[in-house]
Design a protein around this motif. Structure first.
Motif, mmCIF file in Angstrom:
data_model
loop_
_atom_site.group_PDB
_atom_site.id
_atom_site.type_symbol
_atom_site.label_atom_id
_atom_site.label_comp_id
_atom_site.label_asym_id
_atom_site.label_seq_id
_atom_site.Cartn_x
_atom_site.Cartn_y
_atom_site.Cartn_z
ATOM 1 N N GLU A 175 65.370 65.988 17.349
ATOM 2 C CA GLU A 175 63.986 65.894 16.946
ATOM 3 C C GLU A 175 62.786 66.278 17.963
ATOM 4 O O GLU A 175 61.878 66.759 17.729
ATOM 5 C CB GLU A 175 63.611 64.536 16.313
ATOM 6 C CG GLU A 175 64.238 64.352 15.075
ATOM 7 C CD GLU A 175 64.389 62.863 14.656
ATOM 8 O OE1 GLU A 175 64.070 61.965 15.337
ATOM 9 O OE2 GLU A 175 64.506 62.644 13.520
ATOM 10 N N LYS A 176 63.110 65.936 19.253
ATOM 11 C CA LYS A 176 62.145 66.215 20.330
ATOM 12 C C LYS A 176 62.104 67.781 20.661
ATOM 13 O O LYS A 176 61.252 68.377 20.752
ATOM 14 C CB LYS A 176 62.479 65.425 21.680
ATOM 15 C CG LYS A 176 62.055 63.828 21.413
ATOM 16 C CD LYS A 176 62.366 63.350 22.900
ATOM 17 C CE LYS A 176 61.845 61.962 22.703
ATOM 18 N NZ LYS A 176 62.413 61.055 23.438
ATOM 19 N N TYR A 178 63.097 70.099 17.972
ATOM 20 C CA TYR A 178 62.217 70.348 16.917
ATOM 21 C C TYR A 178 60.513 70.290 17.367
ATOM 22 O O TYR A 178 59.727 71.052 16.861
ATOM 23 C CB TYR A 178 62.385 69.563 15.712
ATOM 24 C CG TYR A 178 63.956 70.103 15.220
ATOM 25 C CD1 TYR A 178 64.248 71.321 15.418
ATOM 26 C CD2 TYR A 178 64.545 69.345 14.297
ATOM 27 C CE1 TYR A 178 65.449 71.838 14.981
ATOM 28 C CE2 TYR A 178 65.400 69.604 13.686
ATOM 29 C CZ TYR A 178 66.239 71.025 13.997
ATOM 30 O OH TYR A 178 67.511 71.222 13.551
ATOM 31 N N LEU A 179 60.334 69.012 17.700
ATOM 32 C CA LEU A 179 58.761 68.772 17.829
ATOM 33 C C LEU A 179 58.305 69.741 18.907
ATOM 34 O O LEU A 179 57.159 70.454 18.638
ATOM 35 C CB LEU A 179 58.618 67.297 18.451
ATOM 36 C CG LEU A 179 57.114 66.892 18.519
ATOM 37 C CD1 LEU A 179 56.719 66.464 17.238
ATOM 38 C CD2 LEU A 179 57.269 65.691 19.705
ATOM 39 N N ALA A 180 59.082 70.046 19.932
ATOM 40 C CA ALA A 180 58.393 71.142 21.145
ATOM 41 C C ALA A 180 58.218 72.338 20.345
ATOM 42 O O ALA A 180 57.191 73.154 20.714
ATOM 43 C CB ALA A 180 59.305 70.949 22.238
ATOM 44 N N GLN A 181 59.062 72.845 19.570
ATOM 45 C CA GLN A 181 59.242 74.208 19.130
ATOM 46 C C GLN A 181 58.044 74.298 18.140
ATOM 47 O O GLN A 181 57.620 75.201 17.933
ATOM 48 C CB GLN A 181 60.585 74.404 18.198
ATOM 49 C CG GLN A 181 61.671 74.737 19.319
ATOM 50 C CD GLN A 181 63.063 74.966 18.737
ATOM 51 O OE1 GLN A 181 63.371 74.250 17.603
ATOM 52 N NE2 GLN A 181 63.854 75.693 19.331
ATOM 53 N N SER A 182 57.962 73.130 17.437
ATOM 54 C CA SER A 182 56.762 73.149 16.273
ATOM 55 C C SER A 182 55.440 73.285 16.948
ATOM 56 O O SER A 182 54.458 73.707 16.350
ATOM 57 C CB SER A 182 57.037 72.065 15.433
ATOM 58 O OG SER A 182 56.187 70.939 15.924
ATOM 59 N N MET A 183 55.543 72.787 18.111
ATOM 60 C CA MET A 183 54.168 72.936 19.041
ATOM 61 C C MET A 183 54.024 74.177 19.805
ATOM 62 O O MET A 183 53.071 74.547 20.455
ATOM 63 C CB MET A 183 53.969 71.911 20.077
ATOM 64 C CG MET A 183 53.961 70.511 19.523
ATOM 65 S SD MET A 183 53.896 69.475 20.681
ATOM 66 C CE MET A 183 53.283 67.696 19.654
ATOM 67 N N GLY A 184 54.983 75.457 19.435
ATOM 68 C CA GLY A 184 54.966 76.554 20.130
ATOM 69 C C GLY A 184 55.240 76.408 21.683
ATOM 70 O O GLY A 184 54.682 77.335 22.282
ATOM 71 N N ALA A 185 55.927 75.286 22.260
ATOM 72 C CA ALA A 185 56.026 75.023 23.385
ATOM 73 C C ALA A 185 56.922 76.272 24.278
ATOM 74 O O ALA A 185 58.083 76.608 23.483
ATOM 75 C CB ALA A 185 56.373 73.696 23.982
ATOM 76 N N THR A 190 58.457 72.705 27.741
ATOM 77 C CA THR A 190 59.432 71.735 27.189
ATOM 78 C C THR A 190 59.888 70.798 28.188
ATOM 79 O O THR A 190 60.234 69.700 28.641
ATOM 80 C CB THR A 190 60.178 72.601 26.300
ATOM 81 O OG1 THR A 190 59.269 72.882 25.411
ATOM 82 C CG2 THR A 190 61.245 71.528 25.608
ATOM 83 N N ARG A 193 57.422 68.870 30.588
ATOM 84 C CA ARG A 193 56.758 67.719 29.806
ATOM 85 C C ARG A 193 57.762 66.773 29.157
ATOM 86 O O ARG A 193 57.419 65.641 28.684
ATOM 87 C CB ARG A 193 55.899 68.228 28.879
ATOM 88 C CG ARG A 193 54.552 68.785 29.571
ATOM 89 C CD ARG A 193 53.621 69.335 28.640
ATOM 90 N NE ARG A 193 52.450 70.125 29.182
ATOM 91 C CZ ARG A 193 51.501 69.810 29.839
ATOM 92 N NH1 ARG A 193 51.505 68.530 30.149
ATOM 93 N NH2 ARG A 193 50.559 70.604 30.437
ATOM 94 N N ILE A 194 58.947 67.244 28.627
ATOM 95 C CA ILE A 194 59.840 66.448 28.038
ATOM 96 C C ILE A 194 61.150 66.075 28.643
ATOM 97 O O ILE A 194 61.684 65.268 29.063
ATOM 98 C CB ILE A 194 60.129 66.977 26.469
ATOM 99 C CG1 ILE A 194 58.619 67.218 26.085
ATOM 100 C CG2 ILE A 194 60.787 66.084 25.582
ATOM 101 C CD1 ILE A 194 58.661 67.745 24.367
ATOM 102 N N PRO A 197 61.235 64.483 32.713
ATOM 103 C CA PRO A 197 61.069 63.144 32.602
ATOM 104 C C PRO A 197 61.929 62.334 31.804
ATOM 105 O O PRO A 197 62.266 61.206 32.232
ATOM 106 C CB PRO A 197 59.469 63.066 31.729
ATOM 107 C CG PRO A 197 59.037 64.593 31.815
ATOM 108 C CD PRO A 197 60.209 65.339 32.107
ATOM 109 N N GLN A 198 62.413 62.919 30.701
ATOM 110 C CA GLN A 198 63.292 62.174 29.923
ATOM 111 C C GLN A 198 64.898 61.927 30.653
ATOM 112 O O GLN A 198 65.515 61.038 30.533
ATOM 113 C CB GLN A 198 63.639 63.104 28.533
ATOM 114 C CG GLN A 198 64.862 62.451 27.887
ATOM 115 C CD GLN A 198 64.588 62.077 26.543
ATOM 116 O OE1 GLN A 198 63.450 61.944 26.311
ATOM 117 N NE2 GLN A 198 65.365 62.123 25.704
#
Lengths: 285, 281
Positions: A175-176, A178-185, A190, A193-194, A197-198
Motif C-alpha cells: 500500500e505504501k 501504491y501510495l507513492a506511485q499515486s503521488m507520482g513520486a 520514494t 522519503r519512505i 526511513p522505514q
C-alpha cells in the motif's frame, strides 16, 4: 470517588491525548527504578563470586577474588588504558567502515535486482567461511599492526548490517508503494522519503549486532598476532598464569563492549525516536 | 459539469469510463476471474460506491482505475486520458491509513505536496485547513502512534485531498473502525466532499454506508466479479445520519440486500415482506 474517576476519564478523552500512561511518572524516575533490577543482580553475582573464592579456598590462579581483580584493574590502569586505546581504535575504525560499507551494499542489493541475484547469494554463502580462519591471511598481507585487525573487524561485523538493511529496505508494504506511485513520486524520492526511513529500525538491529561482533573481531585479530591491545594482553597474561591481569583485561574489554553498545543505542534513539516510542507503547500497553 | 460550488479545483473535473474491463489471475488450474467484463461511466462530481462480497473484485477495479494494476483486457479512460501506468491526478485512501511513523500529522498530510513538488507554504495552509475540518486542530505535531484508528484515517483522508484531486478513490476506508467512529467519518467525508466536489469511488462492504454516501451504488457479485446492478440513490442532500431510518433509505438497502439474496451471497431470511424498512447493515 466515582465522580472523580469519571472526571479524569472525561478530561483525558476531550484532550484526546492518546495513550500517555507513561507520563504519570517522570521518565528519569522510571529509568532509574528499572536500572535497580539488573544492578542488584550484578552485585549479588559479584558477592557470590567473592564468597565462592573465599569459602571454597579456590586457588587464585584458577579464579582470583573479585577484590584482587578490581585492584589489578586500578593498579595496572596506565598499561591497560594504553592497550584499550589500541583495541578501541581497531574496533571503532572497523565498525564505522563496516556500517558505511554495509549500508551502501544493502542499498545496492535492494535497488538492483541484478546485484541481488548475482552478488547477494555469494555474500550469504561466504558467511559459512569462519572469518576467524581468514585472520592469519590478513596478518600475512597487512602485518601485525592495526590495519589487519581493522579488516578482520570489518569482515566480521558488516554482514548483519547488510542482511538487516536489505530486509528493512525490501519490507515496504504494497500500500505504501501504491501510495507513492499515486503521488507520482520518483523512485529516488520514494527511497529517501519512505523506503529508507522505514528500513531504519531493522538496520539498527543489524548495527547493534555488528557492534558486538566488532569487539569479538578485534580480540580475535589480536590473538592471531599483534603488537599491542587488550587481546594481546589476554594472551600474555595467560602465558604467565597471571589470572588477576587476565580477569582485569576481561573487565576492560567488557567496559569497551558496553560503551560501544550504549553509544549505538543513543544514536538509535536520536535517529528513530518514533520507533522507540512505538516499541515502548507496545510494551506499556 | 461546472465548478460553481468549490472554486478551488485546479484540475478539470474527472469523468471515468470503463470499457469491457477484465482482470484474471493465472493459477495452476482455471484462471481466477477477479473482474469480468465491467463497462460503466462515472460522471464528474459523482459519489459512487461499490458494494459486494469479499473477492468480488471491488478493490481490483479501484486499483485498475488508479493504474496501479493493469487490466488483462479492456480500457479505462479518465477524461480523455487512457490509463496505462500509475494515474496520478487523484487521491487514494486505503483501509489501512498508511501513515509514515516518522512524520507527524502535518508531515504526513504534506507528503502529498512534497512528492508532487507543490508549493510548500500554500499546501501547508490547506493542510491545516483540512485538519481543522476533520476535527484534528491542535494535533498537527502528534505522531501516528499517538492517534486513535479514526484519527489516523482522518489524517489519511486529508492527505488524499490536499491537492484537491478531481478523483478520490477509497478502498474500504472505514472497514476497521467501530460503528460510532464510522458514522462520524461518514459525516466528515460528505462535508469534505461537498467542498471539494471530486468524483469519489468508494469501496465498501456495508450496504448502509454505500446507500448513505452515494449518488449511485454498484452492486457486484463474486467469481466472476461483475457489476450486477447500478442503483441510483435519489435521496436529498445534505443527508443527516437519521436519513438511514427513513422508509426510502430502507427500500434502497433492501433492494441491494435482495440482490445479494438472489445471488446466494446472503442466505436465509434476507428481506421479509412485512418489515421492509430496517436500515441496519
Amino acid at each position: 470517588m466515582e465522580i472523580a474517576s469519571e472526571e479524569s476519564i472525561e478530561s483525558h478523552a476531550t484532550d484526546g491525548d492518546g495513550p500517555d500512561f507513561a507520563k504519570e511518572r517522570p521518565r528519569w524516575q522510571t529509568v532509574s527504578i528499572d536500572a535497580l533490577y539488573p544492578l542488584t543482580a550484578f552485585v549479588l553475582a559479584i558477592g557470590g563470586w567473592a564468597a565462592f573464592v573465599h569459602f571454597g579456598k579456590v586457588k587464585s590462579y584458577l579464579l582470583p577474588s573479585p577484590q584482587s581483580v578490581f585492584t589489578t584493574m586500578i593498579e595496572q590502569r596506565l598499561f591497560l588504558w594504553e592497550q584499550t586505546q589500541v583495541t578501541l581504535a581497531e574496533i571503532v575504525y572497523g565498525f564505522v567502515i563496516a556500517v558505511v560499507v554495509g549500508i551502501f551494499m544493502a542499498i545496492l542489493i535492494s535497488a538492483s535486482p541484478l546485484i541481488e541475484k548475482s552478488v547477494y547469494p555469494l555474500l550469504v554463502a561466504s558467511q559459512v567461511i569462519p572469518k576467524v580462519a581468514l585472520a592469519p591471511l590478513f596478518l600475512i598481507w597487512l602485518g601485525f599492526g592495526i590495519a589487519s585487525k581493522i579488516v578482520i573487524v570489518i569482515l566480521i561485523s558488516f554482514f548483519p548490517i547488510v542482511v538487516n538493511g536489505v530486509i528493512g529496505l525490501q519490507s515496504l508494504e504494497q500500500e505504501k508503494v501504491y501510495l507513492a506511485q499515486s503521488m507520482g513520486a520518483s523512485k529516488w524520492s520514494t527511497f529517501w522519503r519512505i523506503r529508507f526511513p522505514q528500513s531504519l529500525p531493522s538496520l539498527f538491529g543489524g548495527i547493534k549486532l555488528a557492534s558486538i561482533f566488532a569487539v569479538v573481531g578485534a580480540v580475535v585479530g589480536e590473538f592471531i598476532g599483534a603488537e599491542a591491545g587488550l587481546g594481546r594482553t589476554l594472551l600474555q597474561a595467560q602465558v604467565r598464569l597471571n589470572s588477576q591481569l587476565l580477569y582485569a583485561t576481561i573487565g576492560y574489554l567488557t567496559i569497551v563492549g558496553i560503551s560501544i553498545y550504549v553509544v549505538v543505542d543513543i544514536v538509535e534513539r536520536l535517529a528513530i525516536p518514533w520507533h522507540i516510542s512505538k516499541r515502548k507503547g507496545a510494551v506499556g500497553l | 459539469m461546472t465548478d460553481d460550488r468549490s472554486g478551488r479545483r485546479n484540475s478539470p473535473a474527472a469523468t471515468v469510463h470503463f470499457d469491457d474491463v477484465r482482470k484474471w489471475y493465472p493459477t495452476t488450474g482455471e484462471p481466477v476471474h477477479a473482474v469480468d467484463g465491467v463497462t460503466l461511466d462515472m460522471n464528474a462530481g459523482e459519489f459512487i460506491s461499490i458494494v459486494g462480497p469479499s473477492g468480488c473484485g471491488k478493490s481490483t477495479l479501484m486499483l485498475m482505475l488508479a493504474g496501479l494494476i493493469a487490466p488483462t483486457a479492456g480500457t479505462i479512460t479518465v477524461g480523455s486520458t487512457q490509463v496505462d501506468g500509475p494515474y496520478t491526478d487523484l487521491g487514494i485512501v486505503f483501509q489501512d491509513p498508511v501513515l509514515l511513523d516518522w512524520l507527524d500529522v502535518l508531515g504526513n498530510v504534506m507528503l502529498q505536496a512534497k512528492m508532487r513538488g507543490l508549493n510548500v507554504a500554500e499546501s501547508r495552509k490547506r493542510a491545516v485547513e483540512l485538519l481543522d475540518l476533520v476535527g484534528l486542530e491542535g494535533f498537527e505535531r502528534r505522531r501516528p502512534y499517538e492517534l486513535s484508528g479514526g484519527m489516523k484515517q482522518r489524517v489519511s483522508i486529508c492527505r488524499a485531498l490536499l491537492h484537491s484531486p478531481p478523483l478520490l478513490l477509497m478502498d474500504e476506508p472505514f472497514g476497521a473502525l467501530d460503528a460510532l467512529t464510522r458514522d462520524q467519518l461518514n459525516l466528515d467525508l460528505l462535508e469534505l466532499w461537498g467542498r471539494n466536489e471530486s468524483l469519489v469511488l468508494f469501496v465498501t462492504h456495508s450496504i448502509t454506508e454505500a446507500v448513505y454516501l452515494s449518488d449511485r451504488v454498484l452492486v457486484m457479485s463474486a467469481r466472476p466479479g461483475r457489476v450486477e446492478r447500478i442503483i441510483d440513490i435519489d435521496l436529498p442532500r445534505p443527508r443527516p445520519l437519521s436519513i438511514r431510518e427513513t422508509p426510502e433509505f430502507g427500500a434502497y438497502a433492501n433492494e441491494i440486500r435482495s440482490i445479494f439474496g438472489r445471488l446466494g451471497i446472503l442466505k436465509g431470511d434476507v428481506v421479509s415482506e412485512s418489515l421492509n424498512e430496517m436500515g441496519a447493515g
